[in-house]
Design an enzyme around this catalytic site. Structure first.
Site, PDB file in Angstrom:
ATOM      1  N   TYR A 160       0.781  -1.218  -0.095  1.00 41.61           N
ATOM      2  CA  TYR A 160      -0.077   0.089  -0.118  1.00 41.61           C
ATOM      3  C   TYR A 160       1.187   1.232   0.256  1.00 41.61           C
ATOM      4  O   TYR A 160       0.777   2.125  -0.725  1.00 41.61           O
ATOM      5  CB  TYR A 160      -0.793  -0.047   1.096  1.00 41.61           C
ATOM      6  CG  TYR A 160      -1.950   1.040   1.364  1.00 41.61           C
ATOM      7  CD1 TYR A 160      -2.998   1.150   0.344  1.00 41.61           C
ATOM      8  CD2 TYR A 160      -1.962   2.126   2.289  1.00 41.61           C
ATOM      9  CE1 TYR A 160      -4.022   2.045   0.437  1.00 41.61           C
ATOM     10  CE2 TYR A 160      -2.984   3.073   2.315  1.00 41.61           C
ATOM     11  CZ  TYR A 160      -3.705   3.000   1.536  1.00 41.61           C
ATOM     12  OH  TYR A 160      -4.776   4.172   1.635  1.00 41.61           O
ATOM     13  N   ALA A 208       3.932   1.457  -1.049  1.00 39.40           N
ATOM     14  CA  ALA A 208       4.618   1.595  -2.259  1.00 39.40           C
ATOM     15  C   ALA A 208       3.736   2.295  -3.281  1.00 39.40           C
ATOM     16  O   ALA A 208       4.278   3.128  -3.944  1.00 39.40           O
ATOM     17  CB  ALA A 208       5.059   0.289  -2.790  1.00 39.40           C
ATOM     18  N   SER A 209       2.349   1.810  -3.481  1.00 42.61           N
ATOM     19  CA  SER A 209       1.540   2.549  -4.410  1.00 42.61           C
ATOM     20  C   SER A 209       1.396   3.982  -4.025  1.00 42.61           C
ATOM     21  O   SER A 209       1.150   4.703  -5.132  1.00 42.61           O
ATOM     22  CB  SER A 209       0.002   1.692  -4.365  1.00 42.61           C
ATOM     23  OG  SER A 209      -0.584   1.791  -3.303  1.00 42.61           O
TER      24      SER A 209
HETATM   25  N1  LIG Z   1     -10.127   5.050   4.840  1.00 38.63           N
HETATM   26  C1  LIG Z   1      -8.855   5.612   4.952  1.00 38.63           C
HETATM   27  O1  LIG Z   1      -8.290   5.473   6.287  1.00 38.63           O
HETATM   28  C2  LIG Z   1      -8.002   6.100   3.909  1.00 38.63           C
HETATM   29  C3  LIG Z   1      -6.957   6.589   4.517  1.00 38.63           C
HETATM   30  C4  LIG Z   1      -5.975   7.063   3.526  1.00 38.63           C
HETATM   31  C5  LIG Z   1      -6.222   7.046   2.097  1.00 38.63           C
HETATM   32  N2  LIG Z   1      -7.396   6.453   1.702  1.00 38.63           N
HETATM   33  C6  LIG Z   1      -7.627   6.344   0.329  1.00 38.63           C
HETATM   34  O2  LIG Z   1      -8.966   7.009   0.030  1.00 38.63           O
HETATM   35  C7  LIG Z   1      -9.362   6.201  -1.235  1.00 38.63           C
HETATM   36  C8  LIG Z   1     -10.995   5.842  -0.860  1.00 38.63           C
HETATM   37  O3  LIG Z   1     -10.742   4.925   0.212  1.00 38.63           O
HETATM   38  P1  LIG Z   1     -11.999   4.455   1.142  1.00 38.63           P
HETATM   39  O4  LIG Z   1     -11.722   4.362   2.652  1.00 38.63           O
HETATM   40  O5  LIG Z   1     -13.244   5.286   0.741  1.00 38.63           O
HETATM   41  O6  LIG Z   1     -12.235   3.116   0.720  1.00 38.63           O
HETATM   42  P2  LIG Z   1     -13.664   2.114   0.338  1.00 38.63           P
HETATM   43  O7  LIG Z   1     -14.773   2.630   1.426  1.00 38.63           O
HETATM   44  O8  LIG Z   1     -13.262   0.738   0.672  1.00 38.63           O
HETATM   45  O9  LIG Z   1     -13.886   2.446  -1.022  1.00 38.63           O
HETATM   46  C9  LIG Z   1     -12.938   2.148  -2.116  1.00 38.63           C
HETATM   47  C10 LIG Z   1     -13.590   2.446  -3.429  1.00 38.63           C
HETATM   48  O10 LIG Z   1     -12.833   2.309  -4.324  1.00 38.63           O
HETATM   49  C11 LIG Z   1     -13.369   1.402  -5.249  1.00 38.63           C
HETATM   50  N3  LIG Z   1     -12.633   0.358  -6.109  1.00 38.63           N
HETATM   51  C12 LIG Z   1     -11.771  -0.653  -5.509  1.00 38.63           C
HETATM   52  N4  LIG Z   1     -11.395  -1.160  -6.459  1.00 38.63           N
HETATM   53  C13 LIG Z   1     -11.772  -0.846  -7.544  1.00 38.63           C
HETATM   54  C14 LIG Z   1     -11.346  -1.058  -8.834  1.00 38.63           C
HETATM   55  N5  LIG Z   1     -10.369  -2.165  -9.173  1.00 38.63           N
HETATM   56  N6  LIG Z   1     -11.872  -0.059 -10.005  1.00 38.63           N
HETATM   57  C15 LIG Z   1     -12.393   0.571  -9.592  1.00 38.63           C
HETATM   58  N7  LIG Z   1     -12.977   1.105  -8.211  1.00 38.63           N
HETATM   59  C16 LIG Z   1     -12.331   0.323  -7.293  1.00 38.63           C
HETATM   60  C17 LIG Z   1     -14.749   0.794  -4.602  1.00 38.63           C
HETATM   61  O11 LIG Z   1     -15.663   0.217  -5.184  1.00 38.63           O
HETATM   62  P3  LIG Z   1     -15.871  -1.089  -5.955  1.00 38.63           P
HETATM   63  O12 LIG Z   1     -15.704  -2.027  -4.807  1.00 38.63           O
HETATM   64  O13 LIG Z   1     -17.406  -0.833  -6.341  1.00 38.63           O
HETATM   65  O14 LIG Z   1     -15.283  -1.217  -7.235  1.00 38.63           O
HETATM   66  C18 LIG Z   1     -15.024   1.777  -3.555  1.00 38.63           C
HETATM   67  O15 LIG Z   1     -15.840   2.642  -4.141  1.00 38.63           O
HETATM   68  C19 LIG Z   1      -8.495   5.208  -1.531  1.00 38.63           C
HETATM   69  O16 LIG Z   1      -7.585   5.575  -2.461  1.00 38.63           O
HETATM   70  C20 LIG Z   1      -7.680   4.908  -0.108  1.00 38.63           C
HETATM   71  O17 LIG Z   1      -6.551   4.476  -0.326  1.00 38.63           O
HETATM   72  C21 LIG Z   1      -8.364   5.884   2.542  1.00 38.63           C
END
Ligand SMILES: NC(=O)c1ccc[n+]([C@@H]2O[C@H](COP(=O)([O-])OP(=O)(O)OC[C@H]3O[C@@H](n4cnc5c(N)ncnc54)[C@H](OP(=O)(O)O)[C@@H]3O)[C@@H](O)[C@H]2O)c1
Length: 270
Positions: A155, A157-158
């Site tokens: 994660y 790294a990405s």
């Molecule tokens: N929550 C945290 O603590 C946190 C902290 C730092 C950064 N972030 C970043 O914030 C962003 C959103 O995270 P979140 O917490 O809202 O996560 P989440 O609730 O798990 O939602 C992730 C979203 O990404 C979509 N997704 C996953 N794989 C995908 C794919 N192959 N193609 C298209 N869509 C895809 C999922 O939809 P589907 O399953 O319908 O495809 C979902 O809408 C991410 O980039 C995450 O790394 C989150």
């Protein structure tokens, strides 16, 4: 009328970004909602329409370049423009590198295809439209993209890769008026860590991080959108995040300790 494309809009931060944009922009916005799950996207679209915005659902797997390009094509076919691209789709993971078997290592590549390549492909496809509108690009990275977090080699790294890509792109695009805002959330109260990979590449089913004090999804989305509106370079969330970034230069050992302290005891390296 503005067109705003949001990836990962079916859940968590992306769905909340869509709802808040629908509320603030109303009939001036068409929201193009992308993720894999059509039903969940449709549910978010209904909420956006109730707030007065136009919302389109474009099922998209961002780990597939052709689908990223098809997303842009569909947005332009239906609205004729793109003003904002929010690269938010992402997957997480929790695994100590030494515990990942060689035959399972493929999920490192799959995670990179979503978090990094999905952003690169969507941005490349939308760039001509964004140049035409002097638009805005948003990249949702993570504090794990500023500081290496144990148990999150894939994660981190990405997200470091995303940070570097969008930092370079920001400088390239400066003369064009297209802004690039990179957001660095800390721990936000979503299900991302439950869906994320474990060492075997299966859904982890639980979070390896201490979740107390997690930021609400509403607050996180509000901060991202404020940074986007102001065309800020970066949105670094939480005091710890802001501090950690500078402390890393002065006392990297201390930052390692802080990163380890964020893990639950059962997933700490021994
Ligand atoms: N929550 C945290 O603590 C946190 C902290 C730092 C950064 N972030 C970043 O914030 C962003 C959103 O995270 P979140 O917490 O809202 O996560 P989440 O609730 O798990 O939602 C992730 C979203 O990404 C979509 N997704 C996953 N794989 C995908 C794919 N192959 N193609 C298209 N869509 C895809 C999922 O939809 P589907 O399953 O319908 O495809 C979902 O809408 C991410 O980039 C995450 O790394 C989150």
């Amino acid at each position: 009328m503005q067109t705003l494309v949001i990836t990962g809009a079916s859940d968590g931060i992306g769905a909340e970004l869509a709802r808040q944009l629908a509320t603030t922009h109303g009939a001036d916005a068409t929201l193009v909602l992308a993720a894999r799950q059509r039903d969940a996207l449709e549910a978010v679209a209904v909420q956006c329409r109730q707030a007065g915005a136009r919302a389109l659902v474009v099922p998209t797997d961002v780990s597939d370049e052709a689908q990223c390009r098809a997303l842009t094509t569909e947005a332009v076919r239906q609205t004729g423009r793109i003003d904002v691209l929010i690269n938010n789709a992402g997957v997480s993971a929790q695994a100590l590198f030494a515990e990942v078997r060689a035959e399972d290592l493929g999920w490192y590549e799959r995670l990179m295809r979503v978090n990094l390549w999905g952003s690169v492909w969507c941005t490349h496809a939308a760039l001509p439209q964004l140049l035409a509108t002097r638009g805005r690009i948003v990249a949702v990275s993570s504090l794990a993209g500023l500081v290496g977090v144990p148990g999150r080699t894939a994660y981190s790294a990405s997200k470091f890769a995303m940070s570097g890509f969008f930092e370079a792109l920001r400088a390239e695009l400066k003369p064009t008026g297209v802004s690039v805002t990179t957001a660095y959330p800390g721990v936000v109260a979503t299900r991302i860590r439950h869906h994320g990979y474990n060492a075997r590449g299966e859904a982890a089913g639980s979070s390896g991080l201490k979740e107390e004090g997690a930021m609400s999804v509403e607050e996180c989305a509000r901060l991202i959108l404020r940074g986007m509106e102001r065309r800020q370079r970066e949105v670094v969330m939480t005091t710890k995040g802001k501090l950690g970034r500078f402390l890393k230069l002065l006392a990297p050992g201390l930052v390692e300790k802080m990163a380890l302290a964020a893990l639950k005891d059962e997933v700490k390296p021994r």
